[in-house]
Design a protein around this motif. Structure first.
Motif, PDB file in Angstrom:
ATOM      1  N   MET A   1       0.851  -1.193   0.000  1.00  0.00           N
ATOM      2  CA  MET A   1       0.000   0.000   0.000  1.00  0.00           C
ATOM      3  C   MET A   1       0.887   1.243   0.000  1.00  0.00           C
ATOM      4  O   MET A   1       1.836   1.336   0.754  1.00  0.00           O
ATOM      5  CB  MET A   1      -0.877   0.003   1.246  1.00  0.00           C
ATOM      6  N   VAL A   2       0.591   2.189  -0.880  1.00  0.00           N
ATOM      7  CA  VAL A   2       1.347   3.431  -0.946  1.00  0.00           C
ATOM      8  C   VAL A   2       0.420   4.564  -0.571  1.00  0.00           C
ATOM      9  O   VAL A   2      -0.676   4.677  -1.107  1.00  0.00           O
ATOM     10  CB  VAL A   2       1.916   3.669  -2.362  1.00  0.00           C
ATOM     11  N   THR A   3       0.844   5.391   0.351  1.00  0.00           N
ATOM     12  CA  THR A   3       0.043   6.540   0.755  1.00  0.00           C
ATOM     13  C   THR A   3       0.798   7.806   0.391  1.00  0.00           C
ATOM     14  O   THR A   3       1.982   7.934   0.694  1.00  0.00           O
ATOM     15  CB  THR A   3      -0.226   6.523   2.267  1.00  0.00           C
ATOM     16  N   ASN A   4       0.120   8.751  -0.239  1.00  0.00           N
ATOM     17  CA  ASN A   4       0.732  10.007  -0.628  1.00  0.00           C
ATOM     18  C   ASN A   4       0.159  11.119   0.214  1.00  0.00           C
ATOM     19  O   ASN A   4      -1.014  11.448   0.110  1.00  0.00           O
ATOM     20  CB  ASN A   4       0.466  10.295  -2.117  1.00  0.00           C
ATOM     21  N   ASN A   5       0.989  11.716   1.061  1.00  0.00           N
ATOM     22  CA  ASN A   5       0.533  12.813   1.913  1.00  0.00           C
ATOM     23  C   ASN A   5       1.142  14.145   1.518  1.00  0.00           C
ATOM     24  O   ASN A   5       0.997  15.128   2.215  1.00  0.00           O
ATOM     25  CB  ASN A   5       0.894  12.518   3.379  1.00  0.00           C
ATOM     26  N   SER A   6       1.886  14.181   0.402  1.00  0.00           N
ATOM     27  CA  SER A   6       2.547  15.408   0.018  1.00  0.00           C
ATOM     28  C   SER A   6       1.568  16.381  -0.605  1.00  0.00           C
ATOM     29  O   SER A   6       0.524  16.002  -1.125  1.00  0.00           O
ATOM     30  CB  SER A   6       3.679  15.114  -0.979  1.00  0.00           C
ATOM     31  N   MET A   7       1.903  17.647  -0.565  1.00  0.00           N
ATOM     32  CA  MET A   7       1.085  18.690  -1.147  1.00  0.00           C
ATOM     33  C   MET A   7       1.945  19.507  -2.096  1.00  0.00           C
ATOM     34  O   MET A   7       2.438  20.577  -1.761  1.00  0.00           O
ATOM     35  CB  MET A   7       0.500  19.577  -0.043  1.00  0.00           C
ATOM     36  N   PRO A   8       2.227  19.012  -3.320  1.00  0.00           N
ATOM     37  CA  PRO A   8       3.206  19.644  -4.178  1.00  0.00           C
ATOM     38  C   PRO A   8       2.808  20.985  -4.757  1.00  0.00           C
ATOM     39  O   PRO A   8       3.646  21.743  -5.180  1.00  0.00           O
ATOM     40  CB  PRO A   8       3.416  18.617  -5.296  1.00  0.00           C
ATOM     41  N   GLY A   9       1.496  21.280  -4.825  1.00  0.00           N
ATOM     42  CA  GLY A   9       1.072  22.611  -5.205  1.00  0.00           C
ATOM     43  C   GLY A   9       1.161  22.917  -6.688  1.00  0.00           C
ATOM     44  O   GLY A   9       1.245  22.044  -7.546  1.00  0.00           O
ATOM     45  N   VAL A  10       1.183  24.213  -7.002  1.00  0.00           N
ATOM     46  CA  VAL A  10       1.051  24.668  -8.372  1.00  0.00           C
ATOM     47  C   VAL A  10       2.264  24.303  -9.214  1.00  0.00           C
ATOM     48  O   VAL A  10       2.152  24.096 -10.421  1.00  0.00           O
ATOM     49  CB  VAL A  10       0.810  26.195  -8.392  1.00  0.00           C
TER      50      VAL A  10
ATOM     51  N   SER B   1      -3.123   0.752  -4.126  1.00  0.00           N
ATOM     52  CA  SER B   1      -2.721  -0.596  -3.758  1.00  0.00           C
ATOM     53  C   SER B   1      -1.770  -1.173  -4.803  1.00  0.00           C
ATOM     54  O   SER B   1      -1.297  -0.467  -5.701  1.00  0.00           O
ATOM     55  CB  SER B   1      -3.963  -1.487  -3.596  1.00  0.00           C
ATOM     56  N   ARG B   2      -1.516  -2.454  -4.718  1.00  0.00           N
ATOM     57  CA  ARG B   2      -0.558  -3.122  -5.591  1.00  0.00           C
ATOM     58  C   ARG B   2      -0.986  -3.024  -7.059  1.00  0.00           C
ATOM     59  O   ARG B   2      -2.163  -3.140  -7.376  1.00  0.00           O
ATOM     60  CB  ARG B   2      -0.454  -4.594  -5.186  1.00  0.00           C
ATOM     61  N   VAL B   3      -0.017  -2.806  -7.941  1.00  0.00           N
ATOM     62  CA  VAL B   3      -0.291  -2.727  -9.378  1.00  0.00           C
ATOM     63  C   VAL B   3       0.371  -3.900 -10.082  1.00  0.00           C
ATOM     64  O   VAL B   3       1.442  -4.373  -9.672  1.00  0.00           O
ATOM     65  CB  VAL B   3       0.205  -1.397  -9.977  1.00  0.00           C
TER      66      VAL B   3
END
Length: 522
Positions: A1-10, A49-51
């Motif tokens: 499981m991969v979770t993305n919590n970043s907020m990369p913005g414009v 999830s897994r790919v």
């Protein structure tokens, strides 16, 4: 499981717009290296999830894409497979029985699922797909007639190997050679007594709990006799969570028990974060995979300026509402993983002190909070008192010993009784009252720290841990929320959690304003 919590913005939007999903031929995308390279340009989902990518799964998706005319020689102008579509296809190719797909409007969610369905039914012997739109059967049939039929008929692939059936209540595409079919179902009754290899429940964030229960009762048995059968629950965010089909299956995916692709803003977003486009823009750019390819930021902004905030947050930001009940806040596994058996430390030179009383004057918690050298939030419960009579003397003692201000919720009626006694003391301690907006922000901060496991607490503090397990999300305004108790359990003690949130916010916003990693801005 991969979770993305970043907020990369414009800046991320500029990067994505500079290299959009390219229009490539089937021969190129069928190459595994090219497929993965295009897929990996997708905006990172919040959870995925897994790919799995195989020769067969790629060929099936691309065949379906040709039938829908967003790939190949007959593709409509400007249409091509997008990175997030390849990602969804590969999550489904992983073969999980249960799958949850949350994508915002204008990111080709339904088109992707239909392409997978058509490709599989064309390639696999006797592969049967049922698609049910959970809002109304009429909506599903309308999509079939307006979007699917014209594309399939103009795709140039009609070599007599398939047939489009338009008869009302029987809408489907049949494949003669494989014996497979994709049917657009009118009602849940169309599921009963049937057998499917794949069931797609679209717009699954909308139906009421009773309809969800009836639909699952009809849908799940249809998979029992088909090896490798899958059910896909897809849609945009709904008005409520408890009993919501899409939310419940997303929870399964987040727990690693279902396939999942989830594009959404952080769940900590509150009313004030949606008040202006300046704060909404980076949130949308980081959560909407279709911006820069399938839609534009200007178009999304137009919808932001037109739609009610709640509707926009759900449709374009993936944020579920809180109608229909409270929502449990803290992940018990993440809380457990951040605990330590070490001895409780004494507060460092710089820390924040806060208290929170039970609204029925049952108890009061006093908590110290600071951040360690790694930027992790550290929570230490200094005291837990029955009733409120001993709270003022205890707070006065800590304030004088450590020379720190006392932080509290200025809107708490019980808290004001304690503060009144503090103001009569001589010398009077420094007081740090926090308004409603601060209390909401403190709740959001603590939830975010636990979610990122950027926290340190002590397992011997049983009252704090029990409070974490009892804390639910309490609605406050349209998108706002606070730490709360289950309405059926008003005596629950979450005062240590409330005091922890206030103390951590006070530490992060007090001088010196040198930010530790993970700290909120002052």
């Amino acid at each position: 499981m991969v979770t993305n919590n970043s907020m990369p913005g414009v800046d991320l939007l500029r990067e994505r717009s500079a290299s959009p999903g390219e229009a490539v031929s089937g021969e190129v995308l069928s190459d595994p290296d090219v497929w993965v390279r295009v897929r990996d340009r997708a905006l990172p989902p919040r959870v995925v999830s897994r790919v799995v990518s195989t020769v067969e799964s790629r060929a099936e998706f691309l065949d379906g894409a040709r039938m829908l005319r967003f790939h190949g020689d007959r593709a409509m102008r400007g249409r091509s497979p997008q990175p997030q579509q390849l990602l969804v296809a590969d999550v489904l190719a992983a073969g999980e029985t249960r799958n949850a797909i949350l994508l915002p409007r204008r990111s080709s969610k339904s088109t992707t699922l239909i392409a997978v369905a058509l490709g599989r039914a064309r390639a696999r012997e006797d592969y049967r797909v049922g698609i049910l739109t959970m809002t109304t059967g009429k909506a599903g049939r309308s999509r079939f007639m307006k979007d699917v039929v014209p594309a399939v008929e103009r795709s140039g692939l009609d070599d007599g190997t398939y047939k489009v059936v338009r008869a009302s209540g029987q809408e489907r595409v049949e494949f003669h050679e494989s014996g497979g079919s994709v049917a657009w179902l009118s009602t849940m009754d169309d599921l009963r007594g049937e057998a499917f290899d794949m069931v797609i429940l679209d717009e699954a964030g909308e139906p009421d709990p009773q309809k969800v229960e009836d639909t699952l009762a009809a849908a799940l048995p249809t998979l029992d006799t088909r090896a490798g059968a899958q059910i896909v629950v897809a849609g945009t965010a709904g008005k409520y969570r408890r009993g919501n089909l899409l939310w419940d299956w997303l929870e399964l995916g987040r727990a690693g028990r279902a396939g999942i692709v989830e594009y959404a803003m952080p769940d900590t977003v509150q009313d004030e974060d949606l008040d202006s486009w300046d704060t909404v823009e980076p949130l949308i750019v980081a959560a909407h995979p279709g911006i820069g390819t399938l839609t534009t930021l200007d178009a999304v902004r137009g919808n932001y300026e037109t739609l009610p905030r709640r509707v926009f947050a759900a449709e374009y930001g993936g944020l579920f509402g809180d109608e229909g009940g409270t929502v449990t806040l803290f992940d018990p596994l993440k809380w457990a993983r951040t605990g330590t058996d070490d001895t409780l430390p004494a507060p460092p030179e710089r820390f924040a002190l806060a208290f929170a009383p039970h609204p029925d004057q049952l108890c009061v918690s006093i908590v110290a909070a600071w951040r360690d050298d790694d930027g992790r939030a550290v929570l230490v419960q200094l005291d837990h008192l029955d009733g409120i009579d001993k709270a003022a003397p205890a707070l006065l003692r800590y304030a004088r010993k450590y020379r720190v201000p006392v932080t509290y919720d200025a809107g708490s009626q019980v808290g004001s009784l304690i503060v009144e006694k503090l103001t009569r003391s001589n010398p009077r301690p420094r007081l740090d009252p926090r308004v409603f907006a601060d209390v909401k922000r403190a709740a959001s901060l603590l939830v975010d720290e636990v979610e990122r496991e950027n926290i340190r607490h002590y397992r011997e503090q049983v009252i704090l841990t029990e409070g974490i397990h009892r804390t639910v999300k309490r609605k406050a305004g349209d998108r706002g929320w606070l730490l709360g108790r289950d309405p059926k359990k008003p005596n629950d003690d979450i005062t240590a959690v409330e005091a922890s949130a206030l103390a951590l916010l006070a530490f992060d916003t007090s001088k010196p304003k040198v930010r530790a990693r993970g700290m909120v801005a002052a």
